[in-house]
Design an enzyme around this catalytic site. Structure first.
Site, PDB file in Angstrom:
ATOM      1  NE  ARG A   1      51.524 -12.085  21.300  1.00  0.00           N
ATOM      2  CZ  ARG A   1      52.805 -12.416  21.102  1.00  0.00           C
ATOM      3  NH1 ARG A   1      53.723 -12.031  21.950  1.00  0.00           N
ATOM      4  NH2 ARG A   1      53.161 -13.111  20.047  1.00  0.00           N
TER       5      ARG A   1
ATOM      6  NE  ARG B   1      54.951 -14.303  13.567  1.00  0.00           N
ATOM      7  CZ  ARG B   1      54.775 -13.934  14.842  1.00  0.00           C
ATOM      8  NH1 ARG B   1      55.693 -14.219  15.747  1.00  0.00           N
ATOM      9  NH2 ARG B   1      53.674 -13.305  15.224  1.00  0.00           N
TER      10      ARG B   1
HETATM   11  N1  NVA Z   1      54.654 -20.418  23.980  1.00  0.00           N
HETATM   12  C1  NVA Z   1      55.199 -19.075  24.047  1.00  0.00           C
HETATM   13  C2  NVA Z   1      55.325 -18.494  22.669  1.00  0.00           C
HETATM   14  C3  NVA Z   1      55.913 -17.115  22.630  1.00  0.00           C
HETATM   15  C4  NVA Z   1      55.947 -16.543  21.249  1.00  0.00           C
HETATM   16  C5  NVA Z   1      54.310 -18.215  24.918  1.00  0.00           C
HETATM   17  O1  NVA Z   1      53.073 -18.323  24.806  1.00  0.00           O
HETATM   18  O2  NVA Z   1      54.829 -17.439  25.712  1.00  0.00           O
HETATM   19  N1   CP Z   2      57.390 -15.482  18.373  1.00  0.00           N
HETATM   20  C1   CP Z   2      56.681 -14.434  18.827  1.00  0.00           C
HETATM   21  O1   CP Z   2      55.441 -14.386  18.741  1.00  0.00           O
HETATM   22  O2   CP Z   2      57.442 -13.433  19.332  1.00  0.00           O
HETATM   23  P1   CP Z   2      56.935 -12.190  20.171  1.00  0.00           P
HETATM   24  O3   CP Z   2      56.393 -12.706  21.478  1.00  0.00           O
HETATM   25  O4   CP Z   2      58.164 -11.340  20.358  1.00  0.00           O
HETATM   26  O5   CP Z   2      55.863 -11.462  19.402  1.00  0.00           O
END
Ligand code: NVA
Ligand code: CP
Length: 304
Positions: A102, A287
């Site tokens: 991420r 998920r």
């Molecule tokens: N668009 C949001 C999604 C979080 C799961 C972000 O990137 O923060």
């Molecule tokens: N929806 C989602 O990706 O949640 P988190 O940011 O908590 O991982």
């Protein structure tokens, strides 16, 4: 399929294969049928941003599949001190069987895949959130019994979620209609793909996007990394809220999805959120199942 970097890379068949396996794994888990398909395997999880769902669902999912997951905060890795991603990829490939990452830049994820020799899974970038959208499609199919020719509507920012929902929805045969303000459109590469399908429309009109929709989806107005723009965005997104007035334009049995975390009173009202909490938390649960399917597809010799 060697990686999950973005849904643009996947065929319709590959997406349906993942969804079908996810359904099977969910069924097995609910019925106490063990599935140690990744016994002895290790997944590294690199996080440059916060996470609740992604971290916990990958970690628990890997455990349920008989493997282990390592939480690797980018702040603690040498990558956070400037070690090149090319080197990190080659080193981690010698210890691990898969990497979930991420981060901010999509290119970082693509580089990791290019220079490593193990499967890489995108756990969210500024460009895409493919794991979330696989879970969303799984949930929509659970509620509606099919995906083909349903109308998916997304209201809000042209962010990672809108990008991935447009591509994922269109790939599985849905009609996709999105509404976003000028200046907050989805990525060019996504629009290029979307318009070619003939099943896509983009406007600055939430009412038009929501009309007769089977699924209404939204996400935060300021994503991770955009906290400094929050006030400016509140003004830009005024009128782009999923509320009861908007929902009244959708099909009477429309479902609502939100990837979470949600900001009640901004992109969605508390009333709509609570009225559709069943679907939204099923989406969060999915998920786990969808990502287990992705890991099995990518990391198990038997399924590759
Ligand atoms: N668009 C949001 C999604 C979080 C799961 C972000 O990137 O923060
Ligand atoms: N929806 C989602 O990706 O949640 P988190 O940011 O908590 O991982």
């Amino acid at each position: 399929m060697n990686h999950l970097l973005k849904l643009l890379d996947l065929s319709k068949e590959e997406i349906y294969d993942i969804l079908n396996l996810a359904d099977q794994l969910k069924y097995e888990l609910k019925h106490g049928i063990p599935h140690p398909l990744l016994a002895g395997k290790s997944l590294g999880m690199i996080f440059q941003k916060s996470s609740t769902r992604t971290r916990v669902s990958f970690e628990v999912g890997m455990y349920q599949l008989g493997g282990q997951a390592l939480f690797l905060s980018a702040n603690d890795l040498q990558i956070g001190r400037g070690e090149p991603v090319e080197d990190t990829a080659r080193v981690l490939s010698r210890y691990l069987d898969g990497i979930m990452i991420r981060t901010f830049e999509q290119t970082e994820v693509e580089m990791l895949a290019l220079h490593g020799s193990i499967p890489v899974i995108n756990g969210l970038t500024d460009f895409a959130h493919p794991c979330q959208v696989l879970a969303d499609l799984m949930t929509i199919r659970e509620y509606k019994g099919r995906l083909e020719s349903l109308k998916l509507c997304f209201i809000g920012d042209g962010n990672n979620m809108m990008n991935s929902l447009i591509v994922g929805g269109l790939k599985v045969g849905m009609k996709v209609s999105v509404a976003c303000p000028e200046g907050y459109h989805p990525s060019e590469s996504v629009l290029e793909y979307a318009y070619e399908t003939g099943n896509f429309e983009l406007s600055d009109n939430p009412e038009k996007a929501a009309a007769d929709a089977d699924v209404i989806i939204t996400d935060v107005w300021a994503s991770m990394g955009q906290e400094g723009e929050a006030e400016k965005r509140k003004i830009a997104f005024d009128g782009y809220q999923v509320n009861n007035t908007l929902l009244a334009l959708a099909k009477p049995d429309a479902i609502v999805q939100h990837c979470l975390p949600a900001h009640r009173g901004e992109e969605i009202t508390a009333e709509v959120f609570e009225a559709h909490a069943g679907e939204i938390f099923e989406e969060a649960e999915n998920r786990l199942h969808a990502q287990k399917a992705v890991m099995v597809k990518l990391m198990s010799e038997k399924y590759r």
